[in-house]
Write a protein that holds these residues in place. Structure first.
Motif, PDB file in Angstrom:
ATOM      1  N   LYS A  51      20.466   1.931 -22.510  1.00 40.20           N
ATOM      2  CA  LYS A  51      21.572   2.095 -23.456  1.00 40.20           C
ATOM      3  C   LYS A  51      22.734   2.839 -22.794  1.00 40.20           C
ATOM      4  O   LYS A  51      23.897   2.480 -22.980  1.00 40.20           O
ATOM      5  CB  LYS A  51      21.101   2.864 -24.693  1.00 40.20           C
ATOM      6  CG  LYS A  51      22.166   3.066 -25.727  1.00 40.20           C
ATOM      7  CD  LYS A  51      21.655   3.874 -26.893  1.00 40.20           C
ATOM      8  CE  LYS A  51      22.787   4.185 -27.841  1.00 40.20           C
ATOM      9  NZ  LYS A  51      22.372   5.102 -28.911  1.00 40.20           N
ATOM     10  N   GLY A  52      22.416   3.870 -22.000  1.00 42.54           N
ATOM     11  CA  GLY A  52      23.461   4.609 -21.297  1.00 42.54           C
ATOM     12  C   GLY A  52      24.206   3.723 -20.309  1.00 42.54           C
ATOM     13  O   GLY A  52      25.436   3.762 -20.224  1.00 42.54           O
ATOM     14  N   LEU A  53      23.461   2.914 -19.553  1.00 45.76           N
ATOM     15  CA  LEU A  53      24.099   2.001 -18.600  1.00 45.76           C
ATOM     16  C   LEU A  53      24.987   0.986 -19.310  1.00 45.76           C
ATOM     17  O   LEU A  53      26.100   0.684 -18.867  1.00 45.76           O
ATOM     18  CB  LEU A  53      23.033   1.273 -17.781  1.00 45.76           C
ATOM     19  CG  LEU A  53      22.248   2.119 -16.782  1.00 45.76           C
ATOM     20  CD1 LEU A  53      21.109   1.305 -16.176  1.00 45.76           C
ATOM     21  CD2 LEU A  53      23.165   2.635 -15.700  1.00 45.76           C
ATOM     22  N   LEU A  54      24.501   0.444 -20.422  1.00 45.26           N
ATOM     23  CA  LEU A  54      25.289  -0.541 -21.165  1.00 45.26           C
ATOM     24  C   LEU A  54      26.538   0.080 -21.770  1.00 45.26           C
ATOM     25  O   LEU A  54      27.610  -0.545 -21.796  1.00 45.26           O
ATOM     26  CB  LEU A  54      24.435  -1.195 -22.253  1.00 45.26           C
ATOM     27  CG  LEU A  54      23.313  -2.111 -21.753  1.00 45.26           C
ATOM     28  CD1 LEU A  54      22.428  -2.557 -22.907  1.00 45.26           C
ATOM     29  CD2 LEU A  54      23.880  -3.306 -21.022  1.00 45.26           C
ATOM     30  N   THR A  55      26.433   1.317 -22.247  1.00 42.12           N
ATOM     31  CA  THR A  55      27.594   1.999 -22.810  1.00 42.12           C
ATOM     32  C   THR A  55      28.654   2.243 -21.735  1.00 42.12           C
ATOM     33  O   THR A  55      29.849   2.033 -21.974  1.00 42.12           O
ATOM     34  CB  THR A  55      27.162   3.339 -23.436  1.00 42.12           C
ATOM     35  OG1 THR A  55      26.147   3.086 -24.415  1.00 42.12           O
ATOM     36  CG2 THR A  55      28.335   4.037 -24.102  1.00 42.12           C
ATOM     37  N   LYS A  56      28.222   2.649 -20.533  1.00 38.94           N
ATOM     38  CA  LYS A  56      29.169   2.830 -19.429  1.00 38.94           C
ATOM     39  C   LYS A  56      29.853   1.519 -19.081  1.00 38.94           C
ATOM     40  O   LYS A  56      31.060   1.474 -18.856  1.00 38.94           O
ATOM     41  CB  LYS A  56      28.456   3.385 -18.198  1.00 38.94           C
ATOM     42  CG  LYS A  56      28.081   4.825 -18.296  1.00 38.94           C
ATOM     43  CD  LYS A  56      27.364   5.282 -17.037  1.00 38.94           C
ATOM     44  CE  LYS A  56      26.888   6.710 -17.169  1.00 38.94           C
ATOM     45  NZ  LYS A  56      26.141   7.143 -15.976  1.00 38.94           N
ATOM     46  N   ARG A  57      29.069   0.440 -19.028  1.00 40.92           N
ATOM     47  CA  ARG A  57      29.642  -0.869 -18.686  1.00 40.92           C
ATOM     48  C   ARG A  57      30.634  -1.315 -19.752  1.00 40.92           C
ATOM     49  O   ARG A  57      31.686  -1.890 -19.435  1.00 40.92           O
ATOM     50  CB  ARG A  57      28.526  -1.906 -18.511  1.00 40.92           C
ATOM     51  CG  ARG A  57      29.011  -3.266 -18.130  1.00 40.92           C
ATOM     52  CD  ARG A  57      29.680  -3.264 -16.765  1.00 40.92           C
ATOM     53  NE  ARG A  57      30.182  -4.608 -16.470  1.00 40.92           N
ATOM     54  CZ  ARG A  57      31.245  -4.856 -15.744  1.00 40.92           C
ATOM     55  NH1 ARG A  57      31.913  -3.879 -15.185  1.00 40.92           N
ATOM     56  NH2 ARG A  57      31.641  -6.081 -15.542  1.00 40.92           N
ATOM     57  N   LEU A  58      30.329  -1.063 -21.017  1.00 42.42           N
ATOM     58  CA  LEU A  58      31.265  -1.411 -22.092  1.00 42.42           C
ATOM     59  C   LEU A  58      32.581  -0.654 -21.954  1.00 42.42           C
ATOM     60  O   LEU A  58      33.651  -1.222 -22.164  1.00 42.42           O
ATOM     61  CB  LEU A  58      30.638  -1.119 -23.456  1.00 42.42           C
ATOM     62  CG  LEU A  58      29.753  -2.200 -24.042  1.00 42.42           C
ATOM     63  CD1 LEU A  58      29.135  -1.712 -25.340  1.00 42.42           C
ATOM     64  CD2 LEU A  58      30.519  -3.479 -24.262  1.00 42.42           C
ATOM     65  N   SER A  59      32.514   0.623 -21.596  1.00 44.71           N
ATOM     66  CA  SER A  59      33.751   1.387 -21.444  1.00 44.71           C
ATOM     67  C   SER A  59      34.564   0.874 -20.255  1.00 44.71           C
ATOM     68  O   SER A  59      35.788   0.797 -20.332  1.00 44.71           O
ATOM     69  CB  SER A  59      33.454   2.878 -21.296  1.00 44.71           C
ATOM     70  OG  SER A  59      32.762   3.127 -20.102  1.00 44.71           O
ATOM     71  N   ILE A  60      33.890   0.491 -19.158  1.00 42.21           N
ATOM     72  CA  ILE A  60      34.597  -0.078 -18.008  1.00 42.21           C
ATOM     73  C   ILE A  60      35.253  -1.394 -18.397  1.00 42.21           C
ATOM     74  O   ILE A  60      36.418  -1.650 -18.058  1.00 42.21           O
ATOM     75  CB  ILE A  60      33.625  -0.268 -16.821  1.00 42.21           C
ATOM     76  CG1 ILE A  60      33.212   1.087 -16.264  1.00 42.21           C
ATOM     77  CG2 ILE A  60      34.247  -1.134 -15.733  1.00 42.21           C
ATOM     78  CD1 ILE A  60      32.068   1.020 -15.274  1.00 42.21           C
ATOM     79  N   LEU A  61      34.521  -2.230 -19.117  1.00 43.40           N
ATOM     80  CA  LEU A  61      35.078  -3.516 -19.545  1.00 43.40           C
ATOM     81  C   LEU A  61      36.275  -3.328 -20.469  1.00 43.40           C
ATOM     82  O   LEU A  61      37.267  -4.044 -20.365  1.00 43.40           O
ATOM     83  CB  LEU A  61      34.007  -4.360 -20.240  1.00 43.40           C
ATOM     84  CG  LEU A  61      32.953  -4.974 -19.329  1.00 43.40           C
ATOM     85  CD1 LEU A  61      31.864  -5.636 -20.161  1.00 43.40           C
ATOM     86  CD2 LEU A  61      33.579  -5.979 -18.386  1.00 43.40           C
ATOM     87  N   GLN A  62      36.192  -2.351 -21.373  1.00 43.93           N
ATOM     88  CA  GLN A  62      37.302  -2.105 -22.287  1.00 43.93           C
ATOM     89  C   GLN A  62      38.534  -1.654 -21.524  1.00 43.93           C
ATOM     90  O   GLN A  62      39.653  -2.079 -21.815  1.00 43.93           O
ATOM     91  CB  GLN A  62      36.913  -1.069 -23.348  1.00 43.93           C
ATOM     92  CG  GLN A  62      37.950  -0.909 -24.423  1.00 43.93           C
ATOM     93  CD  GLN A  62      38.204  -2.198 -25.182  1.00 43.93           C
ATOM     94  OE1 GLN A  62      37.284  -2.899 -25.575  1.00 43.93           O
ATOM     95  NE2 GLN A  62      39.467  -2.527 -25.392  1.00 43.93           N
ATOM     96  N   THR A  63      38.345  -0.819 -20.503  1.00 45.46           N
ATOM     97  CA  THR A  63      39.463  -0.389 -19.664  1.00 45.46           C
ATOM     98  C   THR A  63      40.086  -1.576 -18.938  1.00 45.46           C
ATOM     99  O   THR A  63      41.316  -1.706 -18.881  1.00 45.46           O
ATOM    100  CB  THR A  63      38.986   0.655 -18.642  1.00 45.46           C
ATOM    101  OG1 THR A  63      38.370   1.735 -19.331  1.00 45.46           O
ATOM    102  CG2 THR A  63      40.131   1.176 -17.801  1.00 45.46           C
ATOM    103  N   GLN A  64      39.248  -2.451 -18.390  1.00 51.00           N
ATOM    104  CA  GLN A  64      39.748  -3.633 -17.694  1.00 51.00           C
ATOM    105  C   GLN A  64      40.475  -4.577 -18.651  1.00 51.00           C
ATOM    106  O   GLN A  64      41.506  -5.156 -18.305  1.00 51.00           O
ATOM    107  CB  GLN A  64      38.604  -4.369 -17.000  1.00 51.00           C
ATOM    108  CG  GLN A  64      38.049  -3.627 -15.809  1.00 51.00           C
ATOM    109  CD  GLN A  64      36.840  -4.316 -15.197  1.00 51.00           C
ATOM    110  OE1 GLN A  64      36.203  -5.140 -15.839  1.00 51.00           O
ATOM    111  NE2 GLN A  64      36.536  -3.956 -13.962  1.00 51.00           N
ATOM    112  N   ILE A  65      39.951  -4.727 -19.865  1.00 45.77           N
ATOM    113  CA  ILE A  65      40.608  -5.577 -20.868  1.00 45.77           C
ATOM    114  C   ILE A  65      41.980  -5.015 -21.214  1.00 45.77           C
ATOM    115  O   ILE A  65      42.975  -5.742 -21.286  1.00 45.77           O
ATOM    116  CB  ILE A  65      39.720  -5.712 -22.125  1.00 45.77           C
ATOM    117  CG1 ILE A  65      38.505  -6.591 -21.822  1.00 45.77           C
ATOM    118  CG2 ILE A  65      40.513  -6.278 -23.306  1.00 45.77           C
ATOM    119  CD1 ILE A  65      37.463  -6.586 -22.915  1.00 45.77           C
ATOM    120  N   ASP A  66      42.051  -3.702 -21.426  1.00 46.13           N
ATOM    121  CA  ASP A  66      43.333  -3.073 -21.757  1.00 46.13           C
ATOM    122  C   ASP A  66      44.343  -3.217 -20.618  1.00 46.13           C
ATOM    123  O   ASP A  66      45.518  -3.513 -20.850  1.00 46.13           O
ATOM    124  CB  ASP A  66      43.134  -1.591 -22.099  1.00 46.13           C
ATOM    125  CG  ASP A  66      42.343  -1.403 -23.383  1.00 46.13           C
ATOM    126  OD1 ASP A  66      42.279  -2.354 -24.188  1.00 46.13           O
ATOM    127  OD2 ASP A  66      41.781  -0.302 -23.565  1.00 46.13           O
TER     128      ASP A  66
END
Length: 104
Positions: A51-66
């Motif tokens: 869950k921690g790894l997936l949460t980190k990946r989601l935040s990275i993806l959100q930054t890249q999307i923005d």
């Protein structure tokens, strides 16, 4: 993408033959319960780590999307100043992108 099946409730393991009630059978039952408890604790720790790894990946993806969205807006603004007549009239809303799977 993996298919996620509905797990339902976790049923305890059962023996096919009922045991005679004795101290040894109770110790065996205690051993089985303790090992199942340890297995479930290990599985929960793995889930928390995942869950921690997936949460980190989601935040990275959100930054890249923005960042990509900002780049698109920047290019739209710079193109509108340079060539207003040659610019296409089709625009996409970047916050409405959704991914889906097609099975065949």
């Amino acid at each position: 993408m993996r298919k996620i099946r509905n797990q339902g409730i976790i049923r305890p393991k059962i023996s096919t033959m009922p045991r005679n009630q004795s101290e040894a059978s109770n110790q065996l039952e205690l051993y089985k319960l303790i090992t199942e408890k340890q297995r479930i604790k290990q599985e929960l720790a793995f889930i928390e780590q995942r869950k921690g790894l997936l949460t980190k990946r989601l935040s990275i993806l959100q930054t890249q999307i923005d960042t990509t969205d900002d780049n698109i807006k920047h290019f739209r603004n710079s193109e509108s100043r340079v060539l207003p007549a040659a610019r296409p009239k089709i625009f996409f809303e970047t916050n409405n992108y959704k991914a889906f799977d097609i099975e065949y």
